[in-house]
Design an enzyme around this catalytic site. Structure first.
Site, PDB file in Angstrom:
ATOM      1  CB  ILE A   1      -0.975   0.017   1.186  1.00  0.00           C
ATOM      2  CG1 ILE A   1      -1.808  -1.278   1.184  1.00  0.00           C
ATOM      3  CG2 ILE A   1      -1.916   1.227   1.080  1.00  0.00           C
ATOM      4  CD1 ILE A   1      -2.947  -1.283   2.172  1.00  0.00           C
ATOM      5  CG  HIS A   2       4.284   2.036  -2.249  1.00  0.00           C
ATOM      6  ND1 HIS A   2       5.304   1.934  -3.150  1.00  0.00           N
ATOM      7  CD2 HIS A   2       4.705   1.415  -1.129  1.00  0.00           C
ATOM      8  CE1 HIS A   2       6.302   1.283  -2.581  1.00  0.00           C
ATOM      9  NE2 HIS A   2       5.962   0.953  -1.380  1.00  0.00           N
ATOM     10  CB  ALA A   3       2.126   7.645  -1.872  1.00  0.00           C
TER      11      ALA A   3
END
Lengths: 570, 85
Positions: free
Chosen positions: B14-16
């Site tokens: 879950i990146h930016a």
């Protein structure tokens, strides 16, 4: 939206950095090392990028609600600026890289962040500038303490948005560095917004003291094809605007005040690089044919659907090896038929009629996929892996085959089976394909039985390639495993490097043998291992009659150039 | 209260950007939506809070939904995770 672009652009003329004359005594040669982000060479005058000097000061205020209102206004202003920056970034570096400014905007919409700042204004009666700066620092510290390198790099983003807010609160204009001529920008660090606001036409290179290769500045530099170094050991105070620097992204170095001969050498390399890039661009859209008209198929190797962008960018003629493992790894259960079907179909669609060769599951005990129930093995390379798992666990294999046959209805898909050693294995696969076909037929589901081939990556398969050829549609030689099995050398073992010869004559003879046996039965033969991308062997492979080379996307145009310069018939 | 578990398959975790999309999705519902990863749990409507979990590929998280539209919210969130993460 466009009216917001104006203040951003105009701000360049308000820059704080000017190009000054350099005093002669400072001119000794200096070398610096950094981490290269984009491979390229350039030379030009240095411009030292200075951050806005003013520190945010803590001030006591009397009316917190008025201060909060000011904060909300600055917030709206910042969001509009970020919209404008996003638009500018989209046109310059594309949507994917521009997305960072969307993230910035979302950070400003973060309720925890806003609440923290507002609380501080209310409880401590401080000015909004100070509150957002402190809040930004706190959140940024949270990110920099995270283990993940990518998340660490997000600390810079929080600081970037917080200082934007603070700037807007005190009515400061955004400023860029003014550059009279194309220059090498040297900075302590560059935030994404600073990077995008620089005039792209005047940037020769970026060099920063801080920053990681994961930072958005690094990503933007890559997208803009600009040589860039991060984590460079340069001392900013030794630099002056106008000093000449050579930035070498291949070596990860910056040479300051180079002498005449170093300059001449650098200039020669810059010219060579320019010629190479131009030549490669020129080869885009051209056929991979030898000078005497013999066609070679030049395909790309990829590991997931996301790589298809690079495949198209580098003008590959198809996908010669699509590793399906990405669907299976890092999860708790096997991927469903539907999920696989969608992924394969999407790949075929994106390649728009070009061939997509999908290799069936190729994992062993060395990879993590608990649901397969693989046990630790003494020697996974010679163990229970690839087609062996598929034949022993037919449920898993059948799910994949069903997905492949269904996807083949929608595009130019071929199937390739790894680690084959015998004709009976191929017979068992064929029987399973027939089962799956009948099932789909009975269920009235659309499908197509596509072209199917096998990987030749065991000495056994090489030796019986004459018997295998009539059973399949093509061969693809996996040179990595073939070399390891033939030379009995484990590539992970550095002690064996002295004994390892990737050009060993046994391998070349084997490839020749496979090509001859394939052709005798009218089947095409390709190479999809590392050796296929070995530019020193391309000519020899073409002359041997290898029909297809499948390589990393970045190698496509280089090999096309060699192929076009090769004569097929000696 | 309703909940479901999900294992992240996107290789970047879950990146930016996905975190931003997740927050947007969570804000569509009236229900309170929380994400639980190990010992920590955060509101799904806060971008930085979600990012602070540092959720990687292969990690299993629990999504807790509580409120008047929880039926719809669970369905919507589940679909979101399957599509994007």
């Amino acid at each position: 939206m466009s009216r917001w672009l104006l203040p951003v652009w105009n701000s360049f003329s308000n820059g704080i950095c000017r190009i000054e004359r350099v005093s002669q005594k400072e001119k000794k040669v200096q070398y610096f090392k950094g981490k290269s982000v984009y491979k390229g060479v350039t030379m030009g005058p240095v411009v030292v990028y200075k951050k806005q000097g003013e520190q945010v000061k803590r001030k006591a205020i009397e009316n917190p609600e008025a201060e909060i209102l000011r904060l909300r206004q600055a917030l709206e202003m910042s969001k509009l600026q970020l919209d404008a920056l996003y638009e500018k970034a989209v046109t310059e570096v594309g949507e994917a890289s521009a997305a960072i400014f969307e993230v910035h905007k979302m950070m400003l919409e973060d309720e925890d962040y806003l609440e923290a700042a507002i609380n501080m204004i209310r409880t401590e009666c401080v000015n909004a500038e100070y509150a957002v700066t402190m809040t930004g620092n706190n959140f940024s510290q949270m990110f920099s303490s995270m283990a993940d390198e990518y998340m660490k790099a997000r600390a810079a983003d929080v600081i970037d948005v917080s200082s934007r807010l603070a700037r807007n609160l005190c009515g400061q204009r955004e400023q860029g560095t003014f550059m009279e001529r194309p220059s090498v920008i040297v900075a302590d660090d560059l935030s994404p917004s600073e990077t995008v606001q620089l005039d792209k036409k005047k940037i020769l290179a970026f060099v920063t003291v801080h920053g990681s290769t994961n930072s958005h500045t690094a990503i933007l530099a890559r997208m803009m094809n600009i040589p860039a170094l991060v984590s460079t050991d340069v001392q900013m105070e030794q630099l002056q605007d106008g000093m000449i620097a050579i930035v070498d992204g291949f070596e990860g170095t910056m040479i300051l005040n180079p002498d005449a001969s170093t300059c001449a050498k650098a200039q020669k390399r810059i010219r060579e690089e320019e010629e190479k890039v131009a030549l490669l661009q020129e080869l885009k859209g051209k056929d991979s044919v030898t000078s005497d008209g013999h066609k070679v198929m030049l395909y790309a190797n990829i590991g997931n659907v996301g790589d298809i962008g690079y495949v198209l960018e580098n003008d590959a003629e198809g996908i010669g090896l699509f590793r399906s493992e990405f669907l299976y790894l890092g999860r708790e259960d096997a991927p469903s038929e539907e999920e696989q079907f969608e992924a394969y179909k999407q790949a075929a669609r994106m390649m728009a009629g070009k061939k997509v060769i999908i290799r069936t599951l190729d994992i062993g005990a060395d990879k993590q996929a608990d649901y397969l129930g693989l046990q630790q093995e003494e020697n996974p390379a010679l163990g229970y892996r690839a087609i062996r798992i598929c034949l022993k666990q037919p449920d898993i294999f059948k799910t994949q085959l069903r997905a492949l046959l269904r996807a083949a209805f929608y595009g130019n898909i071929s199937i390739m089976y790894p680690m084959i050693i015998s004709t009976s294995e191929v017979q068992r696969i064929q029987a399973m394909i027939e089962d799956v076909r009948q099932e789909l037929e009975e269920q009235g589901i659309q499908y197509k039985v596509p072209e199917q081939g096998i990987m030749i990556e065991t000495p056994a398969a090489v030796m019986i390639s004459d018997k295998l050829a009539p059973m399949v549609d093509f061969f693809s030689i996996g040179t990595n495993d073939l070399t390891q099995y033939t030379l009995a050398i484990d590539r992970q073992n550095a002690k064996l490097d002295d004994f390892y010869d990737p050009h060993h004559e046994s391998i070349l003879r084997m490839i020749r043998m496979v090509v001859e046996n394939g052709h005798r039965h009218g089947k095409w033969v390709g190479i999809c291992g590392e050796l296929g991308a070995d530019a020193g062997l391309t000519e020899e492979f073409v002359r041997m009659g290898v029909d297809e080379l499948s390589v990393a996307p970045s190698m496509i145009l280089k090999l096309r150039k060699i192929i076009r310069e090769t004569r097929f018939k000696a | 209260m309703k909940s479901f578990r999900y294992t992240i398959t996107d290789k970047t975790g879950i990146h930016a950007r996905p975190a931003g999309l997740l927050v947007k999705e969570a804000r569509k519902y009236k229900s309170r939506i929380r994400i639980k990863s190990g010992e920590k749990s955060v509101e799904a409507t806060g971008l930085m809070a979600v990012m602070s979990l540092g959720i990687a590929c292969g990690q299993t998280i629990e999504i807790l939904v509580e409120g008047e539209d929880e039926q719809m919210a669970v369905a919507g969130m589940e679909q979101f995770f399957k599509r994007n993460l």
